[in-house]
Scaffold this active site. Structure first.
Site, PDB file in Angstrom:
ATOM      1  N   ALA A  91       3.387   3.156  -2.949  1.00  0.00           N
ATOM      2  CA  ALA A  91       1.937   2.928  -2.551  1.00  0.00           C
ATOM      3  C   ALA A  91       1.348   4.355  -2.350  1.00  0.00           C
ATOM      4  O   ALA A  91       0.152   4.399  -2.558  1.00  0.00           O
ATOM      5  CB  ALA A  91       2.030   2.110  -1.252  1.00  0.00           C
ATOM      6  N   THR A  92       2.117   5.289  -1.872  1.00  0.00           N
ATOM      7  CA  THR A  92       1.570   6.672  -1.571  1.00  0.00           C
ATOM      8  C   THR A  92       0.685   6.890  -0.355  1.00  0.00           C
ATOM      9  O   THR A  92       0.581   7.838   0.034  1.00  0.00           O
ATOM     10  CB  THR A  92       1.035   7.366  -3.002  1.00  0.00           C
ATOM     11  OG1 THR A  92      -0.287   7.053  -3.187  1.00  0.00           O
ATOM     12  CG2 THR A  92       2.171   7.596  -3.907  1.00  0.00           C
ATOM     13  N   ASP A  93      -0.269   5.812  -0.142  1.00  0.00           N
ATOM     14  CA  ASP A  93      -1.269   5.980   0.872  1.00  0.00           C
ATOM     15  C   ASP A  93      -1.115   4.965   2.048  1.00  0.00           C
ATOM     16  O   ASP A  93      -2.095   4.474   2.554  1.00  0.00           O
ATOM     17  CB  ASP A  93      -2.575   6.169   0.093  1.00  0.00           C
ATOM     18  CG  ASP A  93      -3.809   6.393   1.034  1.00  0.00           C
ATOM     19  OD1 ASP A  93      -3.459   7.241   2.043  1.00  0.00           O
ATOM     20  OD2 ASP A  93      -4.782   5.728   0.942  1.00  0.00           O
ATOM     21  N   LEU A  94      -0.051   4.438   2.079  1.00  0.00           N
ATOM     22  CA  LEU A  94       0.208   3.459   2.974  1.00  0.00           C
ATOM     23  C   LEU A  94       0.194   3.691   4.587  1.00  0.00           C
ATOM     24  O   LEU A  94       0.958   4.526   5.002  1.00  0.00           O
ATOM     25  CB  LEU A  94       1.191   2.417   2.811  1.00  0.00           C
ATOM     26  CG  LEU A  94       1.411   1.109   3.515  1.00  0.00           C
ATOM     27  CD1 LEU A  94       0.062   0.376   3.139  1.00  0.00           C
ATOM     28  CD2 LEU A  94       2.599   0.507   3.310  1.00  0.00           C
TER      29      LEU A  94
END
Length: 267
Positions: A172-175
């Site tokens: 997700a990288t930005d969770l």
């Protein structure tokens, strides 16, 4: 708040037969225009138009890949306009409403469900593409580095960590707790993924950076607890946190981030 062209909104409203409410405002929607809508049959939804953004390029593809498990469902999309018609979360409360230790558990459960390896061919970029992009921006800002030795250590890890991952999944990288909403279909659903394929340990970092006081006051214990919930190597999480704190591009090079990097550098 960014305002999309009126012509673009008109095209989407007509194409998807929408009645549009007042757009949401606040820091959570700074890189997109997002508004509640109703479809022709009366069902509620969300209309989202994203700003062009390197990290968010594959959001539509990611939502298609996860297909509502455990993300919001993508009801319709226009890649050319970077427009999405999304499932609406009701009541839509952010996970931020819970204490951080409870957030840890929810974020970890969701990440472990998101982590799947996409079958080739797929559109998703490797995590190394993101770290290379960041490294180029940081190197272009070299004259402002307060601690060149520390930043170069971080840049070296941006190169090394993607190459040494023991496994690769869709990240997700930005969770973080601001991108998780209370819903009816499931207790919590993920919004706003920025998909890349790479090291699961990386995906621990954004939530931890959003738990700033806890991370700075007791970084190793905070990292270890969350890494154990995720069943990933705490040492790799520590290295990713260090690399980002030391070398991620930023508008201001502040002592707080570098102090965290210094604390983690000597462990």
């Amino acid at each position: 708040m960014w305002q999309p062209p009126a012509e673009t909104l008109s095209i989407l409203i007509e194409r998807w037969s929408l009645s549009v409410g007042a757009p949401f405002e606040g820091p959570e929607v700074s890189a997109a225009w997002v508004a509640p809508v109703r479809r022709a049959d009366g069902t509620p939804a969300i209309l989202k138009l994203g700003l062009p953004h390197m990290e968010a390029r594959d959001e539509i593809a990611g939502l298609r890949f996860w297909n509502g498990d455990p993300t919001v469902r993508l009801l319709a999309a226009d890649e050319e306009l970077n427009a999405m018609l999304l499932e609406r979360c009701t009541p839509g409360t952010h996970l931020r409403a819970l204490p951080e230790p409870e957030q840890d558990v929810v974020v970890a459960q969701l990440l472990r469900r998101l982590w799947r390896r996409p079958v080739e061919p797929h559109p998703f970029r490797p995590l190394a593409e993101l770290t290379t992009f960041w490294a180029a921006e940081t190197l272009a800002d070299e004259k402002r580095w307060p601690d060149p030795g520390l930043t170069r250590e971080g840049l070296a890890l941006f190169d090394e960590l993607p190459r040494t991952t023991p496994s690769e999944v869709l990240l997700a990288t930005d969770l973080h707790a601001g991108n998780i909403l209370r819903a009816e279909r499931e207790p919590w659903l993920v919004i706003d993924p920025k998909p890349f394929v790479g090291d699961p340990a990386y995906d621990a970092t954004q939530h931890l950076f959003n738990c700033v006081e806890r991370l700075r006051s007791n970084p190793l214990a905070t990292i270890e607890r969350f890494a154990n919930l995720l069943d990933v190597d705490p040492e790799r999480v520590r290295l990713w946190i260090f690399a980002r704190a030391a070398a991620e591009p930023r508008d201001e090079w502040r002592d707080a981030e570098l102090d965290l990097a210094r604390a983690l550098a000597h462990e």
